[in-house]
Write an enzyme that holds these catalytic residues in place. Structure first.
Site, mmCIF file in Angstrom:
data_model
loop_
_atom_site.group_PDB
_atom_site.id
_atom_site.type_symbol
_atom_site.label_atom_id
_atom_site.label_comp_id
_atom_site.label_asym_id
_atom_site.label_seq_id
_atom_site.Cartn_x
_atom_site.Cartn_y
_atom_site.Cartn_z
ATOM 1 N N HIS A 84 -6.754 -34.617 -7.285
ATOM 2 C CA HIS A 84 -6.917 -33.539 -7.862
ATOM 3 C C HIS A 84 -6.373 -32.056 -7.018
ATOM 4 O O HIS A 84 -6.139 -32.269 -5.816
ATOM 5 C CB HIS A 84 -8.584 -33.089 -7.839
ATOM 6 C CG HIS A 84 -9.081 -33.909 -8.982
ATOM 7 N ND1 HIS A 84 -10.345 -33.830 -9.526
ATOM 8 C CD2 HIS A 84 -8.373 -34.754 -9.926
ATOM 9 C CE1 HIS A 84 -10.610 -34.684 -10.564
ATOM 10 N NE2 HIS A 84 -9.614 -35.464 -10.886
ATOM 11 N N GLU A 86 -7.545 -29.766 -5.944
ATOM 12 C CA GLU A 86 -8.468 -28.970 -4.959
ATOM 13 C C GLU A 86 -8.269 -30.025 -3.527
ATOM 14 O O GLU A 86 -7.924 -29.125 -2.443
ATOM 15 C CB GLU A 86 -9.692 -28.979 -5.284
ATOM 16 C CG GLU A 86 -10.401 -28.228 -6.470
ATOM 17 C CD GLU A 86 -10.100 -28.905 -7.852
ATOM 18 O OE1 GLU A 86 -10.689 -28.461 -8.762
ATOM 19 O OE2 GLU A 86 -9.584 -29.869 -7.814
ATOM 20 N N CYS A 110 -14.615 -30.673 -10.255
ATOM 21 C CA CYS A 110 -15.539 -31.754 -10.485
ATOM 22 C C CYS A 110 -16.259 -32.006 -9.072
ATOM 23 O O CYS A 110 -16.365 -31.281 -8.109
ATOM 24 C CB CYS A 110 -14.857 -33.103 -10.742
ATOM 25 S SG CYS A 110 -14.054 -33.858 -9.033
ATOM 26 N N CYS A 113 -14.504 -33.077 -5.880
ATOM 27 C CA CYS A 113 -13.803 -31.931 -5.372
ATOM 28 C C CYS A 113 -14.853 -30.774 -4.884
ATOM 29 O O CYS A 113 -14.742 -30.418 -3.763
ATOM 30 C CB CYS A 113 -12.934 -31.230 -6.370
ATOM 31 S SG CYS A 113 -11.398 -32.226 -6.798
#
Length: 178
Positions: A84, A86, A110, A113
């Protein structure tokens, strides 16, 4: 006597718009055909210390690994493999420490993250979209953020579009006389 105006422009990007725009521009690097997410980490001096977007891990071919969202076998989807935005922003940081920083991100993080954000010491998350608000992952992320004291808020843009015009650098500024 006439002078060239030395008044500053009024239509410059303010810091929040700039940082969210950097996150969105970073997202354009993603090869994911369904979801392009970018993140931008900023310190207390308004300096960018990390940028990331969603993509496959370094050294893993994004031509070989799957990009689909659904399949009979989860291993045939992107989910076990993709990193992801992040995560990539934290890993790509150009500073030894992101403790106390803010993260601008296109999509609310999410739960996985959220754990990374908390462990990295990031204290604020500013997100554009929360389209998965009712998912278990987003609910868990909010719970974790609240428990860890990480503030989060929706970004409210002052304008809906920012245009990048590569030709603008070649135009000459008009010389206004006072």
């Amino acid at each position: 006597m006439s002078e060239v105006s030395c008044k500053k422009r009024d239509d410059y990007l303010e810091w929040p718009e700039y940082f969210m725009a950097v996150a969105f521009l970073s997202a354009q690097r993603s090869k994911d055909p369904n979801s392009q997410v970018g993140a931008c980490i900023v310190n207390s001096e308004n300096k960018i210390v990390g940028i990331g977007y969603n993509g496959m891990p370094n050294g893993c071919s994004d031509d070989v690994l799957p990009w689909r969202r659904t399949a009979e076998n989860k291993l045939d989807t992107k989910y076990p493999y993709v990193c992801h935005a992040e995560l990539n922003a934290i890993m790509n940081k150009n500073s030894t420490d992101v403790k106390g920083c803010s993260m601008y991100v296109a999509l609310f993080p999410c739960n996985e993250c959220a754990k990374l954000i908390i462990q990295a010491g990031i204290k604020e998350v500013i997100f554009m979209s929360d389209k998965y608000h009712d998912s278990d992952e987003a609910t868990a992320a909010r719970l974790l953020f609240n428990m860890a004291g990480v503030t989060f808020r929706k970004f409210i843009p002052k304008c809906s579009k920012i245009v990048i015009d590569f030709d603008s650098i070649n135009s000459r500024p008009s010389q206004k006389l006072q």
